[in-house]
Design a protein around this motif. Structure first.
Motif, mmCIF file in Angstrom:
data_model
loop_
_atom_site.group_PDB
_atom_site.id
_atom_site.type_symbol
_atom_site.label_atom_id
_atom_site.label_comp_id
_atom_site.label_asym_id
_atom_site.label_seq_id
_atom_site.Cartn_x
_atom_site.Cartn_y
_atom_site.Cartn_z
ATOM 1 N N ALA A 7 36.481 25.108 -2.955
ATOM 2 C CA ALA A 7 35.537 26.061 -2.353
ATOM 3 C C ALA A 7 34.123 25.503 -2.405
ATOM 4 C CB ALA A 7 35.597 27.395 -3.099
ATOM 5 N N PRO A 8 33.357 25.556 -1.303
ATOM 6 C CA PRO A 8 31.999 24.989 -1.303
ATOM 7 C C PRO A 8 31.065 25.808 -2.169
ATOM 8 C CG PRO A 8 32.419 26.159 0.744
ATOM 9 C CD PRO A 8 33.716 26.146 -0.013
ATOM 10 N N GLU A 9 30.178 25.125 -2.866
ATOM 11 C CA GLU A 9 29.179 25.792 -3.689
ATOM 12 C C GLU A 9 28.009 26.234 -2.817
ATOM 13 O OE1 GLU A 9 28.012 23.186 -6.730
ATOM 14 O OE2 GLU A 9 29.981 23.134 -7.728
ATOM 15 N N PRO A 10 27.397 27.359 -3.108
ATOM 16 C CA PRO A 10 26.263 27.832 -2.293
ATOM 17 C C PRO A 10 25.065 26.909 -2.427
ATOM 18 C CG PRO A 10 26.520 29.167 -4.281
ATOM 19 C CD PRO A 10 27.717 28.273 -4.211
ATOM 20 N N ASP A 11 24.391 26.679 -1.292
ATOM 21 C CA ASP A 11 23.205 25.816 -1.259
ATOM 22 C C ASP A 11 21.997 26.657 -1.646
ATOM 23 O OD1 ASP A 11 21.303 23.954 -0.885
ATOM 24 O OD2 ASP A 11 21.798 23.487 1.199
ATOM 25 N N VAL A 12 21.533 26.479 -2.880
ATOM 26 C CA VAL A 12 20.428 27.284 -3.362
ATOM 27 C C VAL A 12 19.138 26.940 -2.627
ATOM 28 C CG1 VAL A 12 19.084 27.916 -5.403
ATOM 29 C CG2 VAL A 12 21.543 27.442 -5.604
ATOM 30 N N SER A 13 18.914 25.644 -2.358
ATOM 31 C CA SER A 13 17.690 25.238 -1.674
ATOM 32 C C SER A 13 17.619 25.818 -0.273
ATOM 33 C CB SER A 13 17.604 23.708 -1.628
ATOM 34 O OG SER A 13 18.716 23.179 -0.918
ATOM 35 N N LEU A 14 18.749 25.902 0.431
ATOM 36 C CA LEU A 14 18.763 26.468 1.768
ATOM 37 C C LEU A 14 18.445 27.950 1.735
ATOM 38 C CD1 LEU A 14 19.298 26.118 4.783
ATOM 39 C CD2 LEU A 14 21.715 26.576 4.344
ATOM 40 N N ALA A 15 18.940 28.649 0.735
ATOM 41 C CA ALA A 15 18.648 30.067 0.621
ATOM 42 C C ALA A 15 17.169 30.317 0.352
ATOM 43 C CB ALA A 15 19.493 30.690 -0.493
ATOM 44 N N VAL A 16 16.518 29.385 -0.354
ATOM 45 C CA VAL A 16 15.096 29.538 -0.622
ATOM 46 C C VAL A 16 14.279 29.284 0.640
ATOM 47 C CG1 VAL A 16 13.158 28.632 -1.956
ATOM 48 C CG2 VAL A 16 15.378 28.983 -3.053
ATOM 49 N N ARG A 17 14.722 28.362 1.478
ATOM 50 C CA ARG A 17 13.954 27.999 2.668
ATOM 51 C C ARG A 17 14.151 28.979 3.819
ATOM 52 N NH1 ARG A 17 16.008 22.741 1.624
ATOM 53 N NH2 ARG A 17 17.380 22.970 3.432
ATOM 54 N N LEU A 18 15.243 29.703 3.813
ATOM 55 C CA LEU A 18 15.549 30.537 4.971
ATOM 56 C C LEU A 18 14.490 31.602 5.264
ATOM 57 C CD1 LEU A 18 19.414 31.067 4.893
ATOM 58 C CD2 LEU A 18 18.052 29.902 6.624
ATOM 59 N N PRO A 19 13.958 32.337 4.273
ATOM 60 C CA PRO A 19 12.982 33.361 4.619
ATOM 61 C C PRO A 19 11.754 32.820 5.327
ATOM 62 C CG PRO A 19 13.805 33.683 2.392
ATOM 63 C CD PRO A 19 14.328 32.358 2.864
ATOM 64 N N SER A 20 11.224 31.676 4.904
ATOM 65 C CA SER A 20 10.052 31.114 5.568
ATOM 66 C C SER A 20 10.388 30.532 6.924
ATOM 67 C CB SER A 20 9.417 30.045 4.675
ATOM 68 O OG SER A 20 10.340 28.992 4.448
ATOM 69 N N MET A 21 11.605 29.985 7.066
ATOM 70 C CA MET A 21 11.969 29.395 8.351
ATOM 71 C C MET A 21 12.236 30.457 9.407
ATOM 72 S SD MET A 21 14.426 26.278 7.070
ATOM 73 C CE MET A 21 14.806 25.802 8.740
ATOM 74 N N GLU A 22 12.589 31.666 8.992
ATOM 75 C CA GLU A 22 12.867 32.704 9.959
ATOM 76 C C GLU A 22 11.592 33.327 10.514
ATOM 77 O OE1 GLU A 22 15.356 35.419 7.937
ATOM 78 O OE2 GLU A 22 17.161 34.181 8.099
ATOM 79 N N ARG A 23 10.456 33.120 9.884
ATOM 80 C CA ARG A 23 9.204 33.683 10.377
ATOM 81 C C ARG A 23 8.777 32.958 11.652
ATOM 82 N NH1 ARG A 23 5.560 34.165 4.838
ATOM 83 N NH2 ARG A 23 6.932 35.636 3.730
ATOM 84 N N PRO A 24 8.345 33.695 12.662
ATOM 85 C CA PRO A 24 7.911 33.028 13.897
ATOM 86 C C PRO A 24 6.603 32.279 13.694
ATOM 87 C CG PRO A 24 7.520 35.392 14.017
ATOM 88 C CD PRO A 24 8.309 35.167 12.769
ATOM 89 N N LEU A 25 6.489 31.168 14.361
ATOM 90 C CA LEU A 25 5.290 30.334 14.266
ATOM 91 C C LEU A 25 4.209 30.860 15.198
ATOM 92 C CD1 LEU A 25 6.894 26.767 14.334
ATOM 93 C CD2 LEU A 25 6.132 28.037 12.327
ATOM 94 N N THR A 26 2.971 30.669 14.797
ATOM 95 C CA THR A 26 1.853 30.891 15.701
ATOM 96 C C THR A 26 1.856 29.786 16.762
ATOM 97 O OG1 THR A 26 0.534 31.950 13.989
ATOM 98 C CG2 THR A 26 -0.646 31.063 15.880
ATOM 99 N N VAL A 27 1.728 30.174 18.026
ATOM 100 C CA VAL A 27 1.806 29.227 19.136
ATOM 101 C C VAL A 27 0.449 29.177 19.838
ATOM 102 C CG1 VAL A 27 2.958 28.640 21.299
ATOM 103 C CG2 VAL A 27 4.261 29.675 19.425
ATOM 104 N N LEU A 28 -0.060 27.978 20.018
ATOM 105 C CA LEU A 28 -1.266 27.744 20.807
ATOM 106 C C LEU A 28 -0.854 27.198 22.169
ATOM 107 C CD1 LEU A 28 -3.639 26.091 18.160
ATOM 108 C CD2 LEU A 28 -3.218 28.509 18.603
ATOM 109 N N ARG A 29 -1.054 27.984 23.207
ATOM 110 C CA ARG A 29 -0.762 27.546 24.572
ATOM 111 C C ARG A 29 -2.028 26.909 25.138
ATOM 112 N NH1 ARG A 29 -0.257 31.712 27.625
ATOM 113 N NH2 ARG A 29 0.867 30.641 29.274
#
Length: 244
Positions: free
Chosen positions: A30-52
């Protein structure tokens, strides 16, 4: 087998639990949970500010914007615009400085969003931003829509706010038509209401209490008239003696 041996085996089976069966050799662990990925997910899900960012140059030479990407993701460090290879937005213009300006993200006090300012980095050139002229190391905060001009380049920046505080993105568009129309000075007809001819000699009004020579068309007082070259009568005014 003796009776003693049977008794020992029976006690061992009742006191020692049987070990867990081993997994089959072909079964995957059984694969072990990726702790580092779980930590990064909340910040990666935030939308970026876009300069057009829309760009235009009157010469419309394709080499000017040849190295401009369609999309660029950048961290919270200043984004450099200039002619050098180290610039994040490189423009092929001889009049452009190696590092002409920068877009700098920052956080205002009490705000959870990124804000941006534009800073002039050129010693020999200036940057025009929303009607203001920036010299070397001068900067101004950006609003939602911003009009920028430098070295013949016209640039319009639309800021679309996001919640990410770790990075922002830029989308670049090259416009075939001008983006900025500066108002030209209009001629006025108000000067026609102002008389252009100078007043005739002697027609100026003097301030009260002025002691000097005045020209009048007729003679007044006891002073004898003295002819003048202007055709009028010249009267000498004198101050009355002070009361003793």
């Amino acid at each position: 087998m003796s009776i003693l041996t049977h008794h020992i085996l029976d006690c061992h089976s009742r006191t020692c639990p049987s070990p867990d069966p081993l997994p089959p050799e072909n079964s995957a662990a059984a694969p072990e949970p990726d702790v580092s990925l779980a930590v990064r997910l909340p910040s990666m899900e935030r939308p970026l500010t876009v300069l057009r960012v829309s760009l235009h140059h009157p010469t419309k030479a394709p080499a000017i914007f040849a190295t401009v990407p369609s999309r660029l993701q950048h961290d919270t460090s200043p984004l450099l615009v200039g002619r050098s290879l180290d610039s994040h937005l490189q423009l092929q213009l001889p009049r452009l400085s190696r590092q002409h300006l920068s877009l700098e993200p920052y956080r205002e006090r009490g705000s959870a969003l990124l804000a941006f300012s534009l800073k002039a980095l050129s010693r020999r050139g200036c940057v025009w931003v929303n009607g203001l002229t920036l010299r070397f190391l001068e900067q101004v905060p950006l609003s939602t829509v911003n009009w920028v001009a430098f070295s013949g380049v016209q640039m319009v920046i639309h800021v679309e706010l996001g919640t990410s505080l770790e990075a922002f993105a830029c989308r670049f568009f090259v416009s075939p038509s001008p983006l900025i129309y500066r108002p030209q000075a209009k001629e006025s007809d108000e000067w026609e209401d102002i008389p252009q001819a100078l007043p005739a000699p002697g027609s100026e009004k003097q301030a009260p209490g002025y002691l000097g020579s005045l020209r009048r068309p007729s003679q007044t007082g006891d002073s004898p008239p003295q002819p003048s070259t202007g055709g009028g009568t010249e009267i000498q005014l004198q101050r009355e003696p002070a009361d003793s």
